[in-house]
Design a protein around this motif. Structure first.
Motif, mmCIF file in Angstrom:
data_model
loop_
_atom_site.group_PDB
_atom_site.id
_atom_site.type_symbol
_atom_site.label_atom_id
_atom_site.label_comp_id
_atom_site.label_asym_id
_atom_site.label_seq_id
_atom_site.Cartn_x
_atom_site.Cartn_y
_atom_site.Cartn_z
ATOM 1 N N PRO A 302 0.829 -1.212 0.000
ATOM 2 C CA PRO A 302 0.000 0.000 0.000
ATOM 3 C C PRO A 302 0.856 1.252 0.000
ATOM 4 O O PRO A 302 1.971 1.267 0.514
ATOM 5 C CB PRO A 302 -0.816 -0.133 1.291
ATOM 6 N N GLU A 516 -8.785 -11.520 -2.516
ATOM 7 C CA GLU A 516 -8.777 -11.225 -1.090
ATOM 8 C C GLU A 516 -7.463 -10.578 -0.679
ATOM 9 O O GLU A 516 -7.439 -9.631 0.132
ATOM 10 C CB GLU A 516 -9.002 -12.508 -0.299
ATOM 11 N N ASP A 519 -7.363 -6.929 -1.811
ATOM 12 C CA ASP A 519 -8.240 -6.102 -0.963
ATOM 13 C C ASP A 519 -7.577 -5.804 0.379
ATOM 14 O O ASP A 519 -7.686 -4.683 0.902
ATOM 15 C CB ASP A 519 -9.575 -6.816 -0.742
ATOM 16 N N ARG A 520 -6.884 -6.769 0.937
ATOM 17 C CA ARG A 520 -6.185 -6.532 2.201
ATOM 18 C C ARG A 520 -5.036 -5.547 2.024
ATOM 19 O O ARG A 520 -4.750 -4.742 2.919
ATOM 20 C CB ARG A 520 -5.673 -7.856 2.763
ATOM 21 N N ALA A 522 -5.098 -3.117 -0.147
ATOM 22 C CA ALA A 522 -5.749 -1.818 -0.283
ATOM 23 C C ALA A 522 -6.161 -1.245 1.069
ATOM 24 O O ALA A 522 -6.248 -0.029 1.233
ATOM 25 C CB ALA A 522 -6.967 -1.939 -1.194
ATOM 26 N N GLN A 523 -6.405 -2.114 2.033
ATOM 27 C CA GLN A 523 -6.753 -1.664 3.375
ATOM 28 C C GLN A 523 -5.528 -1.219 4.173
ATOM 29 O O GLN A 523 -5.669 -0.712 5.288
ATOM 30 C CB GLN A 523 -7.476 -2.782 4.131
ATOM 31 N N VAL A 525 -2.968 -3.186 5.326
ATOM 32 C CA VAL A 525 -2.555 -4.096 6.402
ATOM 33 C C VAL A 525 -1.796 -5.310 5.872
ATOM 34 O O VAL A 525 -1.484 -6.215 6.650
ATOM 35 C CB VAL A 525 -3.789 -4.575 7.200
ATOM 36 N N VAL A 564 -15.949 3.687 0.398
ATOM 37 C CA VAL A 564 -15.055 2.553 0.645
ATOM 38 C C VAL A 564 -13.770 2.702 -0.141
ATOM 39 O O VAL A 564 -12.664 2.472 0.359
ATOM 40 C CB VAL A 564 -15.757 1.224 0.299
ATOM 41 N N GLU A 567 -11.456 5.143 1.414
ATOM 42 C CA GLU A 567 -10.720 4.647 2.572
ATOM 43 C C GLU A 567 -9.562 3.750 2.167
ATOM 44 O O GLU A 567 -8.622 3.569 2.932
ATOM 45 C CB GLU A 567 -11.672 3.875 3.485
ATOM 46 N N ASP A 568 -9.638 3.160 0.969
ATOM 47 C CA ASP A 568 -8.558 2.295 0.510
ATOM 48 C C ASP A 568 -7.326 3.126 0.172
ATOM 49 O O ASP A 568 -7.406 4.309 -0.174
ATOM 50 C CB ASP A 568 -8.998 1.515 -0.730
ATOM 51 N N ARG A 569 -6.196 2.477 0.236
ATOM 52 C CA ARG A 569 -4.944 3.120 -0.128
ATOM 53 C C ARG A 569 -4.596 2.766 -1.561
ATOM 54 O O ARG A 569 -4.986 1.720 -2.072
ATOM 55 C CB ARG A 569 -3.818 2.664 0.801
#
Length: 691
Positions: A302, A516, A519-520, A522-523, A525, A564, A567-569
């Motif tokens: 990210p 998946e 997506d993680r 992008a969050q 983490v 949403v 909020e994502d990076r």
């Protein structure tokens, strides 16, 4: 028959007590000058599935020396079968060498069929006839047979006759060890594959001129089609069970394998496609062709884990440049102060001389007035004026009128810094050395400020600076969880000798769902490990997924999706490669077709076809990525870019408030408590202090 031994430089002779006498001294005298023999004598009770250490050492030496022929004269076919199984499992026997073995029906049992798909350069010697060599009717003769490669072995293995040896000669003179892989006679090979770009892509909607095998296309399908055409075989492509989750697969606690590796270990597949890495983990379980490409394996990370917009004011210069500016500021301020004090000293000396001379003249005038009182009658104010001038003499031209701004160190640094900001001085210095230094220092300030402004303009005109992770050390410092597909990647990190890489392997997480994992990331983490081509495709897929979902939603749902996405990076592919990994096509363990497959892959690589096929596969993804980059690149001034100026203003407010508080405290606790301080007339204190 023995003439065929002459081209070989190293031969392994393995026999038991029954046939050990065949290798007489005459045998070694005849061929000893031309080749090296490695002789192994086995006992009749030796279990060759787990042979003695001496036997294992001899076989290992033979393989390391590159022996081209194995002659097994052992009467017990079970021992030979177990030895071949041992050599195939642990690779202590070169299965692509030439083999001469005594015929035994127990060698052709069904559980040994897989051996004769790998050991194809083999001849079996079967004896017929009587024992009396003088009688033509009872003359012994030998049948020479081999395995029916490339024909498929079904339920029964029937050896194919090559020739007959009788009366010290061959009947047909056939080539006993011809190259059986030159023409595979349109045989069908089973190919296990799963989608992994750029090697293989699944369910391509647009099927153009590119090669398509089943539901797969890509670089490896192009290579396999080319090799299949050259070697004359067909491909039956299938996808292993649960391939989307198992991928390459791994070893379970029960000892069984899953995924693509399971198909190769169990010999259900002859060829494997799936962007296989040239690693020891895979090489232990199958053969790999010569690498056709080298991929950059790195992490998808990210962006903007820390916002650096507050550093906008210091971004135009690098740290070394800022250090040079500060050093020049300190040196220049010190030089200005030293020159000002020097000129102040000279001015004071001149002033004292002028004052003494003036006092002398004034005293002379007073004496004259005393001696001539009539002058006082003419103008009574003359004497008073002369006395006043005695105590308040006028300033002369040499006094330090233009040196006060540099005479004190703090003021000198302050005015030097103000010149650096192109703020004019309240008055030019008096001394010529200070004036010359001020002029040249202004030129320096002009050049420095112009460079700073130009760099600042470029920073504000381009998109917002991106804070990215580009090295393994930065990834470790970010404390992100790292993971990737399959146990293969985890084993690679664990086996690494590099401390940083090994630290990542200790907490490496297996994630077999790429959507998946992205997506993680992008969050903010997670960091996803894969080849750069696959990561570029994952970025484009995620963007397309949001666009399709956005077009099918209502206004409220679209607004929620925007929230949403906000909020994502942003995602970034790490520029530093963890490793440049060679990529190959998988073949069965000890596959006999490997040398010829390697030959054709080298030809394809030298012709430049690999690069062309790779461009064909990646062109749609790269075009989408370029379009997405242009759409997202906007040089717009916003508060995020201007945040650096706000930070500087806040720092100025903070310092000013602190200084004001210090001044108030100093006034209340030091000045007001002084006995000379008068709250009704504050000037008295200062006058007395001046006296």
């Amino acid at each position: 028959m023995v003439k065929n031994l002459l081209p070989y430089k190293c031969v392994v002779l393995l026999s038991d007590d029954i046939y050990n006498g065949i290798y007489s001294s005459a045998w070694y005298r005849r061929f000893g000058l031309y080749m090296t023999f490695i002789v192994v004598n086995v006992d009749e009770y030796e279990d060759l599935l787990s042979p003695y250490e001496t036997t294992q050492a001899a076989l290992s030496t033979a393989k390391n020396e590159g022996c081209q022929m194995y002659i097994f004269l052992v009467s017990n076919g079970l021992q030979v079968a177990r030895l071949l199984r041992f050599g195939d499992r642990y690779r202590v026997i070169n299965t692509r060498a030439k083999f001469v073995i005594l015929y035994d029906n127990r060698l052709f049992e069904k559980n040994l069929f897989y051996l004769w798909k790998r050991i194809i350069n083999v001849i079996f010697i079967r004896r017929y006839g009587g024992q009396k060599s003088g009688d033509d009717k009872n003359m012994p003769w030998f049948e020479i047979t081999t395995v029916p490669f490339p024909s498929q072995i079904t339920s029964i293995l029937v050896p194919r006759r090559l020739d007959i040896w009788t009366k010290s000669k061959f009947r047909k003179g056939a080539d006993l060890f011809r190259d059986k892989t030159f023409d595979l006679r349109n045989q069908t090979f089973k190919v296990a594959a799963f989608g992994h770009i750029p090697g293989t892509t699944k369910n391509m909607k647009v099927k153009s001129f590119r090669a398509v095998l089943g539901n797969f296309s890509g670089v490896e399908t192009e290579i396999l089609q080319t090799v299949a055409t050259a070697m004359n075989f067909k491909c039956e492509v299938y996808e292993p069970v649960n391939a989307d989750a198992e991928l390459w697969g791994g070893k379970q606690t029960t000892g069984k394998y899953t995924g693509l590796i399971a198909e190769m270990v169990s010999t259900r597949a002859d060829i494997a496609l799936g962007d296989l890495y040239y690693t020891p983990y895979i090489l232990e379980r199958m053969d790999l062709s010569v690498p056709y490409n080298t991929e950059c394996l790195t992490f998808l990370t990210p962006e903007s884990l820390t916002d650096n917009s507050w550093k906008t004011l210091i971004l135009p210069f690098k740290p070394t440049m800022w250090a040079a500016v500060l050093i020049c500021l300190a040196i220049s301020g010190s030089v200005f102060c030293a020159l000002a004090r020097f000129h102040e000293t000279i001015s004071r000396i001149k002033t004292e001389k002028s004052r003494n001379l003036d006092l002398y003249n004034k005293k002379k005038k007073i004496i004259t007035l005393s001696m001539c009182p009539e002058l006082e009658k003419l103008d009574p104010n003359v004497k008073y004026t002369m006395m006043k001038e005695q105590y308040n003499p006028p300033r002369f031209e040499g006094q330090a009128m233009g040196l006060y701004q540099f005479s004190q160190p703090f003021n000198s640094m302050l005015y030097t810094y103000s010149m650096l900001l192109l703020v004019s001085l309240p008055k030019l210095p008096t001394g010529w050395s200070l004036r010359m230094l001020t002029g040249w220092y202004w030129l320096y300030c002009l050049l420095l400020v112009v460079a700073y402004r130009a760099s600042m303009t470029a920073i504000l005109a381009r998109p917002t600076p991106r804070v990215t992770i580009d090295t393994l050390q930065e990834l470790v410092n970010s404390r992100l969880k790292c993971g990737g597909w399959g146990d293969i990647n985890r084993e690679f990190f664990k086996a690494s000798l590099d401390p940083t890489t090994k630290l990542i392997g200790e907490n490496f997480e297996v994630v077999n769902d790429s959507s998946e994992a992205v997506d993680r990331v992008a969050q903010g983490v997670f960091a996803f490990y894969e080849n750069s081509y696959f990561l570029k495709e994952a970025l484009v897929k995620r963007q397309l997924r949001f666009q399709i979902a956005k077009s099918n939603l209502t206004f409220n749902q679209t607004q929620e999706m925007r929230d949403v996405a906000g909020e994502d990076r942003n995602l970034h592919i790490m520029t530093d490669c963890v490793i440049k990994m060679p990529i190959s096509i998988g073949l069965q363990k000890n596959s006999p077709i490997k040398p010829r497959v390697d030959k054709y892959i080298r030809r394809v690589l030298e012709a430049g076809l690999i690069t062309k096929w790779l461009d064909d596969v990646m062109s749609p993804i790269l075009n989408s990525e370029i379009q997405r980059t242009h759409e997202g690149t906007k040089a717009i001034m916003n508060m995020k870019k201007f945040f650096g100026a706000i930070v500087a203003l806040c720092i100025g407010y903070f310092i000013s408030i602190v200084v004001l508080i210090v001044e108030i405290i100093y006034f209340n606790y030091f000045i007001k408590k002084n006995p000379n301080y008068n709250k009704y007339s504050r000037t008295i204190y200062h006058v007395k202090k001046a006296d």
